[in-house]
Design an enzyme around this catalytic site. Sequence first.
Site, PDB file in Angstrom:
ATOM      1  N   GLU A 162      19.339  94.057  47.347  1.00 35.24           N
ATOM      2  CA  GLU A 162      19.706  92.841  48.076  1.00 35.24           C
ATOM      3  C   GLU A 162      20.705  93.139  49.187  1.00 35.24           C
ATOM      4  O   GLU A 162      21.828  92.615  49.197  1.00 35.24           O
ATOM      5  CB  GLU A 162      20.263  91.785  47.122  1.00 35.24           C
ATOM      6  N   GLU A 319      12.762  89.721  41.735  1.00 38.90           N
ATOM      7  CA  GLU A 319      13.648  89.068  40.773  1.00 38.90           C
ATOM      8  C   GLU A 319      13.440  87.565  40.827  1.00 38.90           C
ATOM      9  O   GLU A 319      13.297  86.998  41.910  1.00 38.90           O
ATOM     10  CB  GLU A 319      15.125  89.274  41.132  1.00 38.90           C
TER      11      GLU A 319
HETATM   12  C1  GLA Z   1      20.768  89.031  42.392  1.00 39.03           C
HETATM   13  C2  GLA Z   1      21.008  90.486  42.051  1.00 39.03           C
HETATM   14  C3  GLA Z   1      20.934  90.780  40.595  1.00 39.03           C
HETATM   15  C4  GLA Z   1      21.598  89.674  39.812  1.00 39.03           C
HETATM   16  C5  GLA Z   1      20.940  88.368  40.151  1.00 39.03           C
HETATM   17  C6  GLA Z   1      21.486  87.231  39.343  1.00 39.03           C
HETATM   18  O1  GLA Z   1      19.461  88.724  42.610  1.00 39.03           O
HETATM   19  O2  GLA Z   1      20.135  91.351  42.735  1.00 39.03           O
HETATM   20  O3  GLA Z   1      21.599  92.002  40.372  1.00 39.03           O
HETATM   21  O4  GLA Z   1      22.946  89.619  40.160  1.00 39.03           O
HETATM   22  O5  GLA Z   1      21.193  88.092  41.489  1.00 39.03           O
HETATM   23  O6  GLA Z   1      20.866  86.014  39.646  1.00 39.03           O
END
Ligand code: GLA
Length: 682
Positions: A162, A319
């Site tokens: 991210e 995710e």
């Molecule tokens: C982000 C991060 C993860 C986690 C999620 C929680 O997407 O990439 O590591 O922290 O948020 O929602």
Amino acid sequence: MTAPLTSRFPYAKGSDGTRRLGYGADYNPEQWSREVWADDIRLMREAGVNVVSLAIFSWARLQPTADTWDFGWLDEIMDLLHAGGIGVDLATATASPPPWLTTAHPEILPVTARGETLWPGARQHWRPTSPVFREHALNLVRRLASRYADHPALVAWHVNNELGCHNVYDYSDDAACTFRAWLRRRYTTLDALNNAWGTAFWSQRYSDWEQLLPPRLAASHPNPTQQLDFKRFSSDALKDHLLAEREILRELSPDTPVTTNFMVMPGTKGMDYADWADEVDFVANDHYVTPGPQDRDELSFSANLSSGIAGHRPWFLMEHSTSAVNWQPVNPPKAPGELARDSLLHVAHGADAVCFFQWRQSAAGAEKYHSAMVPHAGADSELFRSVVELGRTLDALAPIAGSEREPARVAILFDWDSWWAGEQDSHPTSRLDYHREALDWYSALLRLGHRADVVPAHRTDLSAYDVVIAPVLHVVPQPLAKELTRYVECGGHLVTTYFSAIVDENDHVWLGGYPGALRDVLGIRIEEFGPLLDGDTVDLDNGTSGSLWTDRISVTGTDVEVLAGYRTGTYASRPAVTRRGTGRGSATYVSTRLGADGLTVLLPELLAPAGVTSELPEHARGLVEHVVRRDAEHRYLFLVNRSDEQVALPGLTGDVLVAPRTEGDGLVLAPRQVAVLRQSAS
Ligand code: GLA
Ligand code: GLA
């Protein structure tokens, strides 16, 4: 799309060698003992997991000190996963620098606009432009790539994590230095920069490149073009980090595709993903539901835009959550059926992998109350049973792997420059919400049972669409103005709104009356904006009401009809919504914020000239979202029950891949249920 994206999607293969949809999660085995690892692999197999993202936050474990490395545990878990038939999307582990690095080199820590240092203790505390951070990060990437390039479990590389989640805007001296170099490349001469930034205003003329700075905390509003360029630069700086890691991966591990997880979500506006998409081998996205009245619509919008960014090729949902998150003020769990429905809605919009954060819910750390595939309660839980069931459903959907989203006839344009520039300070209103306006149009289309594509403004062949909606398209450089005008002249139906087509790429106003860049094609002229105070609304004579904004519109073109006028407010009896007909095409202007309710009233009138009609029976519109994927032989019709009611859908043909109850020649969708039908393409 203008440039084709290479798509090297890491499909899992079934025992018969055919492609499978990906299913899995972020896996953080370093938080658990080896006994738990064995249990993890067993449960992953039970759930049908075929891919996990590994080592995302493992830097401190992989390199415990500057001179020591520990890959033993990762070797072991990679081998275990491989033995279990589970592929690995291996992270480069650079997302969170370890304490020894920040202690030795505090100069890698980001700095806010106020000059505050962001200290270690959480994650992502690094400057995208720090040469010291870059050197250490690339060293780690090189080690990982050389060690695991040929590991049989490896299916993809996951750059960082991210990018920009917490560190997109850094105002440090490193950022200042790199920003100057970026500005030199963009403008070549100081004169060009002074011109673009309008530095004749407030005595801001620069006489040396060294005088240029990021827009740090200032006495009043910083220069708007400086702010806009800093946003562009900050997105580019992170993209540059992506490229630096990717080059090493391509050099040492050329056979394995490289990605990084985007965050196409309303609160994440710093990264221009449309601009990054060509740099990855396949697009991956993370999405979390923001609870609220439009949450279902927003999920669909995000998945839809992810597909648009990916050029409508399959993309990877890296995710989302099985149930609650931990980072909103209140974190309610998902209702029964939502885990599957949310997942399948992403699949409907082109996701060929469904992954979660994370596999096993942490017992410690900041995310211990964030849901996972295996909850604190363990495998004997409703949640894990739903996870196993979703695995079976995704297995049944294997035939759709590789199919693309079928284009809709209506497009909503999404544009990062307009998002950035439109919401800057010292504007007619500080209340403008770019994403919200775009989402309102999308919500109205969903309620009326229409399919639409959400697509990046600068990467889309407009001629593919009968109707193009451009909400708050604030920044319209000359080439885009020409393209939109040509689109209308060639028979397209363009719809745009308040505060659109106001400035060029340098945030300079198109003069002569608003909306300068599209004044002629719209056949209107506005001399003054009329933003509304909080809570104020105006009534329109079509029964809707507007908020946020009004315009004092004069009709200048011939063939302009007033679709709705203001009934109340300062501009009572003047036009509120206009449409200029151009023979086959039309150009519509909506001068106020109608919200999803008002747009639901207005839209049928805007879609009618293009002959766009809903493909859903009337009673199902708004309750069911339908999305189509297709390949050479088949169309795959997804019918997603967005509601908490049972919905009957009569008269459907095709093989049922994912099955609700049948009733004669129709289907009955239970609350939140999804059906997938396979029809012949011809
Ligand atoms: C982000 C991060 C993860 C986690 C999620 C929680 O997407 O990439 O590591 O922290 O948020 O929602
Ligand atoms: C003050 C300043 C002006 C201008 C106006 C705007 O009066 O002196 O330069 O900024 O505010 O309202």
